[in-house]
Write a protein that holds these residues in place. Sequence first.
Motif, mmCIF file in Angstrom:
data_model
loop_
_atom_site.group_PDB
_atom_site.id
_atom_site.type_symbol
_atom_site.label_atom_id
_atom_site.label_comp_id
_atom_site.label_asym_id
_atom_site.label_seq_id
_atom_site.Cartn_x
_atom_site.Cartn_y
_atom_site.Cartn_z
ATOM 1 N N SER A 112 -15.826 -0.106 2.047
ATOM 2 C CA SER A 112 -16.839 -0.440 3.043
ATOM 3 C C SER A 112 -18.170 -0.789 2.377
ATOM 4 O O SER A 112 -18.873 -1.713 2.801
ATOM 5 N N ALA A 154 -21.073 3.651 14.931
ATOM 6 C CA ALA A 154 -19.688 3.797 14.473
ATOM 7 C C ALA A 154 -18.804 4.362 15.576
ATOM 8 O O ALA A 154 -17.655 3.928 15.751
ATOM 9 N N LEU A 157 -18.032 1.551 18.074
ATOM 10 C CA LEU A 157 -17.095 0.574 17.523
ATOM 11 C C LEU A 157 -15.680 1.126 17.453
ATOM 12 O O LEU A 157 -14.709 0.425 17.790
ATOM 13 N N LEU A 158 -15.534 2.382 17.031
ATOM 14 C CA LEU A 158 -14.198 2.975 16.934
ATOM 15 C C LEU A 158 -13.610 3.249 18.311
ATOM 16 O O LEU A 158 -12.395 3.210 18.495
ATOM 17 N N THR A 161 -12.208 -0.194 19.126
ATOM 18 C CA THR A 161 -11.141 -0.746 18.278
ATOM 19 C C THR A 161 -9.997 0.220 18.030
ATOM 20 O O THR A 161 -8.882 -0.203 17.710
ATOM 21 N N LYS A 167 -9.958 -0.336 10.506
ATOM 22 C CA LYS A 167 -10.932 -0.310 11.599
ATOM 23 C C LYS A 167 -12.145 0.535 11.252
ATOM 24 O O LYS A 167 -13.281 0.174 11.603
ATOM 25 N N ILE A 168 -11.934 1.635 10.563
ATOM 26 C CA ILE A 168 -13.093 2.452 10.186
ATOM 27 C C ILE A 168 -13.878 1.783 9.058
ATOM 28 O O ILE A 168 -15.112 1.902 9.000
ATOM 29 N N ALA A 171 -16.021 -0.690 10.842
ATOM 30 C CA ALA A 171 -17.131 -0.007 11.515
ATOM 31 C C ALA A 171 -18.218 0.369 10.518
ATOM 32 O O ALA A 171 -19.414 0.198 10.779
#
Length: 306
Positions: A112, A154, A157-158, A161, A167-168, A171
């Motif tokens: 990330s 976050a 967003l999670l 999604t 996905k994390i 985010a």
Amino acid sequence: MTPVSLPPQSLFASAETPFRRFLRDFFASRLAGVACLLLGILLLAALFAPLISPQNPYDLAGLDVMDSRQEPGQLSSDGKLTFLLGTDEQGRDMLSAIFYGLRISLLVGFSSTAIALLMGLSLGLLAGYRGGRVEALIMRVADIQLSFPSILIALILLALTGQGISKIILALVLVQWAYYARTARSAALVERRKEYIEAAVGLGLSPARIIWRHLLPNCLPPLIVVSALQVASAISLEATLSFLGLGLPVTEPSLGLLIANGFQYLLSGKYWMSFFPGLALLLTVVSINLVADQLRDVLNPRLQTQ
């Protein structure tokens, strides 16, 4: 007696390269050296987890319910394995689970951060070099994002999604990019007014070449420090989200998820199920922060703590 004259030493042999100077300054702090060593051990443990783990903690065929919640130092039901850090409610060896969880936590943190660095660096350099409406648009979006807590963004967003490593990571990228954009833009504004940039513009070089060949190398030092700090921040944020049940699924365990799984057994005295994953998370975050702090001092001596 005629004195023996020694041959003059080569100037190149005695010259200190920038890389050697960096290493000398970095390891001048013993605390930073210890932190770097600890971080290296954690990285190796995560990288070679399948080879050094006493057990594959997520191979259901290798688990035995009779080994559930064994205390540290106990033998397995078949007497073939010693659980140095105990087991969890499913009979998984905690030491092995920590090694595997460390892999996921570090993967999420470094991945990330790398993607967010690339995204924020590109937008920040573009804003600092072009200015005008482009700068205003990019910086207003970054300001709006930075006005909200990272964990709140976050979580939203999670919630939209779902769970999963990809996905994390997405985010966390969307949470982090604004930090790099602001840092890159500030550094670019300083460099943009210097003579070598004006000379490159006068020679008719394209904006893309000026940004990537001349502006970027001089804007990297502060971004290296920010990215090191953001790795620790991303690991901590992922652990928090996983602890809340919104991060990674049980099939992709991280240190935060291991802490969450053992938290419900704390009051019954089964401390090791949360304590040892929490200790591993603490050592990881602290070692990264200490390395980042020393990088800050080496790359910008004016910020050295007295």
